[in-house]
Design a protein around this motif. Structure first.
Motif, mmCIF file in Angstrom:
data_model
loop_
_atom_site.group_PDB
_atom_site.id
_atom_site.type_symbol
_atom_site.label_atom_id
_atom_site.label_comp_id
_atom_site.label_asym_id
_atom_site.label_seq_id
_atom_site.Cartn_x
_atom_site.Cartn_y
_atom_site.Cartn_z
ATOM 1 N N ASP A 1 18.813 2.862 47.247
ATOM 2 C CA ASP A 1 19.162 4.517 47.257
ATOM 3 C C ASP A 1 18.805 4.812 48.457
ATOM 4 O O ASP A 1 18.312 4.231 49.512
ATOM 5 C CB ASP A 1 18.465 5.182 46.045
ATOM 6 N N SER A 2 19.247 6.105 48.828
ATOM 7 C CA SER A 2 19.300 6.677 49.955
ATOM 8 C C SER A 2 17.929 7.278 50.576
ATOM 9 O O SER A 2 17.393 7.699 51.678
ATOM 10 C CB SER A 2 20.385 7.887 50.230
ATOM 11 N N MET A 3 16.851 7.088 49.449
ATOM 12 C CA MET A 3 15.502 7.401 49.519
ATOM 13 C C MET A 3 14.717 6.190 50.194
ATOM 14 O O MET A 3 13.616 6.387 50.703
ATOM 15 C CB MET A 3 14.812 7.937 48.484
ATOM 16 N N GLY A 4 15.454 5.064 50.605
ATOM 17 C CA GLY A 4 14.833 3.990 50.907
ATOM 18 C C GLY A 4 14.309 3.171 49.960
ATOM 19 O O GLY A 4 13.623 1.847 50.227
ATOM 20 N N THR B 1 18.348 17.641 45.218
ATOM 21 C CA THR B 1 19.333 18.091 46.262
ATOM 22 C C THR B 1 20.424 17.256 46.646
ATOM 23 O O THR B 1 21.409 17.411 47.331
ATOM 24 C CB THR B 1 18.662 18.305 47.546
ATOM 25 N N GLY B 2 20.190 15.776 46.148
ATOM 26 C CA GLY B 2 21.113 14.750 46.202
ATOM 27 C C GLY B 2 20.752 13.608 46.735
ATOM 28 O O GLY B 2 19.930 13.489 47.597
ATOM 29 N N ILE B 3 21.221 12.412 46.279
ATOM 30 C CA ILE B 3 20.725 11.098 46.508
ATOM 31 C C ILE B 3 22.409 10.375 46.641
ATOM 32 O O ILE B 3 23.127 10.510 45.993
ATOM 33 C CB ILE B 3 19.936 10.445 45.524
ATOM 34 N N GLN B 4 21.910 9.052 47.162
ATOM 35 C CA GLN B 4 22.938 8.078 46.923
ATOM 36 C C GLN B 4 22.635 6.947 46.444
ATOM 37 O O GLN B 4 21.287 6.613 46.911
ATOM 38 C CB GLN B 4 23.931 7.847 48.432
ATOM 39 N N HIS B 5 23.027 6.134 45.374
ATOM 40 C CA HIS B 5 22.391 4.703 45.266
ATOM 41 C C HIS B 5 23.607 3.825 44.645
ATOM 42 O O HIS B 5 24.652 4.213 44.288
ATOM 43 C CB HIS B 5 21.385 5.078 43.990
ATOM 44 N N SER B 6 23.071 2.758 44.450
ATOM 45 C CA SER B 6 23.810 1.272 44.155
ATOM 46 C C SER B 6 23.100 0.684 43.035
ATOM 47 O O SER B 6 21.811 0.626 43.008
ATOM 48 C CB SER B 6 24.299 0.453 45.105
ATOM 49 N N GLU B 7 23.703 0.037 42.004
ATOM 50 C CA GLU B 7 23.160 -0.614 40.895
ATOM 51 C C GLU B 7 23.751 -2.003 40.847
ATOM 52 O O GLU B 7 25.097 -1.854 40.489
ATOM 53 C CB GLU B 7 23.146 0.087 39.700
ATOM 54 N N PRO C 1 27.121 8.976 44.572
ATOM 55 C CA PRO C 1 26.327 10.204 44.745
ATOM 56 C C PRO C 1 25.703 10.821 43.301
ATOM 57 O O PRO C 1 26.725 10.483 42.472
ATOM 58 C CB PRO C 1 27.207 11.198 45.593
ATOM 59 N N HIS C 2 24.572 11.288 43.457
ATOM 60 C CA HIS C 2 24.041 12.226 42.202
ATOM 61 C C HIS C 2 23.580 13.427 42.719
ATOM 62 O O HIS C 2 22.676 13.272 43.619
ATOM 63 C CB HIS C 2 23.328 11.576 41.362
ATOM 64 N N ASN D 1 17.945 21.752 42.701
ATOM 65 C CA ASN D 1 17.590 21.378 43.970
ATOM 66 C C ASN D 1 16.182 21.029 44.298
ATOM 67 O O ASN D 1 15.671 21.421 45.460
ATOM 68 C CB ASN D 1 18.178 22.660 44.819
ATOM 69 N N VAL D 2 15.432 20.399 43.599
ATOM 70 C CA VAL D 2 14.174 19.743 43.814
ATOM 71 C C VAL D 2 14.224 18.596 45.003
ATOM 72 O O VAL D 2 15.439 18.166 45.190
ATOM 73 C CB VAL D 2 13.414 19.155 42.863
ATOM 74 N N THR D 3 13.231 18.141 45.661
ATOM 75 C CA THR D 3 13.352 16.897 46.424
ATOM 76 C C THR D 3 13.347 15.778 45.691
ATOM 77 O O THR D 3 12.742 15.635 44.845
ATOM 78 C CB THR D 3 12.089 16.979 47.366
ATOM 79 N N PRO D 4 14.659 14.999 45.925
ATOM 80 C CA PRO D 4 14.793 13.725 45.314
ATOM 81 C C PRO D 4 13.457 12.929 45.173
ATOM 82 O O PRO D 4 12.584 12.769 46.188
ATOM 83 C CB PRO D 4 15.695 13.069 46.004
#
Length: 238
Positions: free
Chosen positions: A79-82, A99-105, A60-61, A127-130
């Motif tokens: 990422d969690s945004m699709g 506000t938070g995301i999850q991602h992999s690289e 997460p970030h 806390n902006v929209t990712p």
């Protein structure tokens, strides 16, 4: 009066995990140096080499602007945004974690390493929209000139982030020089040399050296040898 801080390449933090060989210009993970926590709003400058087929699992970030610049090879991203994309040398990717995301690289190739810079900048707003953005640059646009790759607005060249920052890449032949004028009062400039030798006013920098400069209006950048470098103009205070 102009102020500077010099970070020689061999003073960076270093972690070799086998699959990941990482150099940290600023305190990161298990490497902590109280004098090297950040430069203004620039929090992380990591110089990473990822082995073939390896990478970072989902993590997460939040409330950070995360910029990735591949230097060699490819980097697959999910990422969690699709978003599911592959970035490669010549691309720039940015995520506003907000506000938070999850991602992999990970390095999707099984026959070559991936080298990249990952840069974290504190955002202007919390806390902006990712959001996610990826562009492909034309390397000819940095030949003996400064190519803008990031700015604070979608109307300008390059990717954009939630911060009054401007990034430029350059590839200079030996002897080429230019002036850089600060774009916003109160900002500083962090110069990171990717290859070759560059002189900033009177200060000589070699490969992977970094120099932070603040309290100035303009400075001279000269390539002593063929050189590639990254300029990051960053607010010194929020």
């Amino acid at each position: 009066m102009k102020n500077t801080v010099l970070h020689k390449a061999d003073t960076r933090g270093h972690a070799d995990h086998g699959w990941l060989n990482a150099y940290h210009s600023f305190s990161f993970a298990s490497w902590y140096n109280p004098d090297r926590v950040q430069f203004g709003m620039l929090r992380v400058l990591n110089d990473d080499t990822i082995a073939a087929g390896m990478g970072f699992g989902t993590h997460p970030h939040d409330n950070m602007e995360i910029i990735t610049i591949p230097l060699e090879g490819d980097l697959a991203h999910k990422d969690s945004m699709g978003n599911a994309a592959t970035i490669k040398n010549g691309d720039v990717q940015v995520m506003s974690a907000g506000t938070g995301i999850q991602h992999s690289e990970f390095n999707p190739n099984h026959d070559q390493r991936t080298k990249l810079l990952q840069i974290w900048v504190f955002p202007k707003y919390r806390n902006v929209t990712p959001r996610y953005q990826q562009i492909t640059l034309n390397p000819e646009d940095r030949k003996n000139k400064l190519q803008q790759i990031l700015s604070p607005t979608s109307e300008d060249e390059g990717v954009w982030i939630y911060q009054d920052a401007w990034f430029h890449l350059a590839e200079f032949d030996a002897g080429v020089s230019t002036n850089y004028t600060i774009k916003k009062e109160g900002n500083g400039l962090y110069v990171f040399v990717l290859s070759g030798t560059v002189t900033i006013d009177e200060q000589e920098l070699s490969t992977r050296d970094g120099l932070g400069v603040w309290d100035f209006d303009s400075l001279t950048i000269k390539a002593s040898t063929d050189a590639q470098f990254l300029l990051m103009e960053i607010p010194m205070q929020q």
